[in-house]
Design a protein around this motif. Sequence first.
Motif, PDB file in Angstrom:
ATOM      1  N   ALA A 196      -0.258   5.021  16.141  1.00  0.00           N
ATOM      2  CA  ALA A 196      -1.702   5.137  15.908  1.00  0.00           C
ATOM      3  C   ALA A 196      -2.087   4.378  14.644  1.00  0.00           C
ATOM      4  N   THR A 197      -3.374   4.317  14.409  1.00  0.00           N
ATOM      5  CA  THR A 197      -3.911   3.776  13.165  1.00  0.00           C
ATOM      6  C   THR A 197      -3.958   4.924  12.163  1.00  0.00           C
ATOM      7  N   PRO A 198      -3.464   4.707  10.944  1.00  0.00           N
ATOM      8  CA  PRO A 198      -3.535   5.803   9.965  1.00  0.00           C
ATOM      9  C   PRO A 198      -4.988   6.107   9.616  1.00  0.00           C
ATOM     10  N   ARG A 199      -5.222   7.301   9.183  1.00  0.00           N
ATOM     11  CA  ARG A 199      -6.542   7.670   8.670  1.00  0.00           C
ATOM     12  C   ARG A 199      -6.485   7.541   7.153  1.00  0.00           C
ATOM     13  N   SER A 200      -7.644   7.427   6.542  1.00  0.00           N
ATOM     14  CA  SER A 200      -7.745   7.340   5.089  1.00  0.00           C
ATOM     15  C   SER A 200      -7.620   8.733   4.481  1.00  0.00           C
ATOM     16  N   VAL A 201      -7.061   8.810   3.265  1.00  0.00           N
ATOM     17  CA  VAL A 201      -7.000  10.092   2.572  1.00  0.00           C
ATOM     18  C   VAL A 201      -8.394  10.560   2.169  1.00  0.00           C
ATOM     19  N   GLY A 213      -6.163   4.916   0.522  1.00  0.00           N
ATOM     20  CA  GLY A 213      -7.114   3.819   0.486  1.00  0.00           C
ATOM     21  C   GLY A 213      -8.330   4.175   1.316  1.00  0.00           C
ATOM     22  N   THR A 214      -9.169   3.210   1.579  1.00  0.00           N
ATOM     23  CA  THR A 214     -10.422   3.442   2.295  1.00  0.00           C
ATOM     24  C   THR A 214     -10.201   3.405   3.810  1.00  0.00           C
ATOM     25  N   PRO A 215     -11.154   3.924   4.581  1.00  0.00           N
ATOM     26  CA  PRO A 215     -11.039   3.834   6.043  1.00  0.00           C
ATOM     27  C   PRO A 215     -10.965   2.384   6.533  1.00  0.00           C
ATOM     28  N   THR A 216     -11.685   1.480   5.891  1.00  0.00           N
ATOM     29  CA  THR A 216     -11.640   0.064   6.276  1.00  0.00           C
ATOM     30  C   THR A 216     -10.243  -0.501   6.056  1.00  0.00           C
ATOM     31  N   GLN A 217      -9.613  -0.161   4.943  1.00  0.00           N
ATOM     32  CA  GLN A 217      -8.244  -0.610   4.690  1.00  0.00           C
ATOM     33  C   GLN A 217      -7.276   0.006   5.709  1.00  0.00           C
ATOM     34  N   HIS A 223       0.841  -1.207   0.000  1.00  0.00           N
ATOM     35  CA  HIS A 223       0.000   0.000   0.000  1.00  0.00           C
ATOM     36  C   HIS A 223       0.871   1.250   0.000  1.00  0.00           C
ATOM     37  N   GLN A 224       0.243   2.389  -0.288  1.00  0.00           N
ATOM     38  CA  GLN A 224       0.939   3.670  -0.246  1.00  0.00           C
ATOM     39  C   GLN A 224       0.312   4.520   0.861  1.00  0.00           C
ATOM     40  N   PHE A 225       1.196   5.189   1.575  1.00  0.00           N
ATOM     41  CA  PHE A 225       0.799   6.049   2.682  1.00  0.00           C
ATOM     42  C   PHE A 225       1.334   7.448   2.405  1.00  0.00           C
TER      43      PHE A 225
END
Length: 199
Positions: free
Chosen positions: A146-151, A121-125, A95-97
């Motif tokens: 932390a958990t990343p947030r979705s774009v 990606g999506t919030p679920t991903q 994935h890309q962050f």
Amino acid sequence: MQYAPTLCAAVQTSAEQGILPPCHHHEAVHDPQLVSCMCPLFSCPWEGHLEVVVSHLRQTHHINILQGAEIVFLATDMHLPAPTDWIIMHSCLGHQFLLVLRKQEKYEGHPQFFATMMLIGTPTQADNFTYRLELNRNQRRLKWEATPRSVLECVDSVISDGDCLVLNTSLAQLFSDNGSLAIGIAITTSKVHNSEAEM
């Protein structure tokens, strides 16, 4: 006509106060699958599908991609006045962050630094990953995990929610070296999702 979801903080402030304008996500879109450009460095009218965001950021905004589960991002010129953004794409685990480091005045005359990772990606991903930001200098260490947030969410809302690493100027200077701040970044799959997969 459909409207994009209201996921950002709808704060309207003037540029004179040093706060960036509200997100593009409030604008009307004809196709709910389209997302607006999330690059905080530019006001960009581009819209496209999530699958082509990376190529847009690389080709149009010349954003570099760093590879690997653990990398170090060097943000230079920390002395620049607020508002200022530093961004980099990070590719790992398939994935890309997007790392966003923002210098912004929450209160007039008191700039702060905000750092967060967002999954392209999506919030679920995004819920499948954990990121760690680490500052290390002069026998001092500071970590944020932390958990990343979705774009698909707005970086402005992440910052206004305080769901990110926040440094005041004196703390940022403590970890900087000649005006540069080295941020160690590590991304892993979430333990919660790993244990669920094992069941």
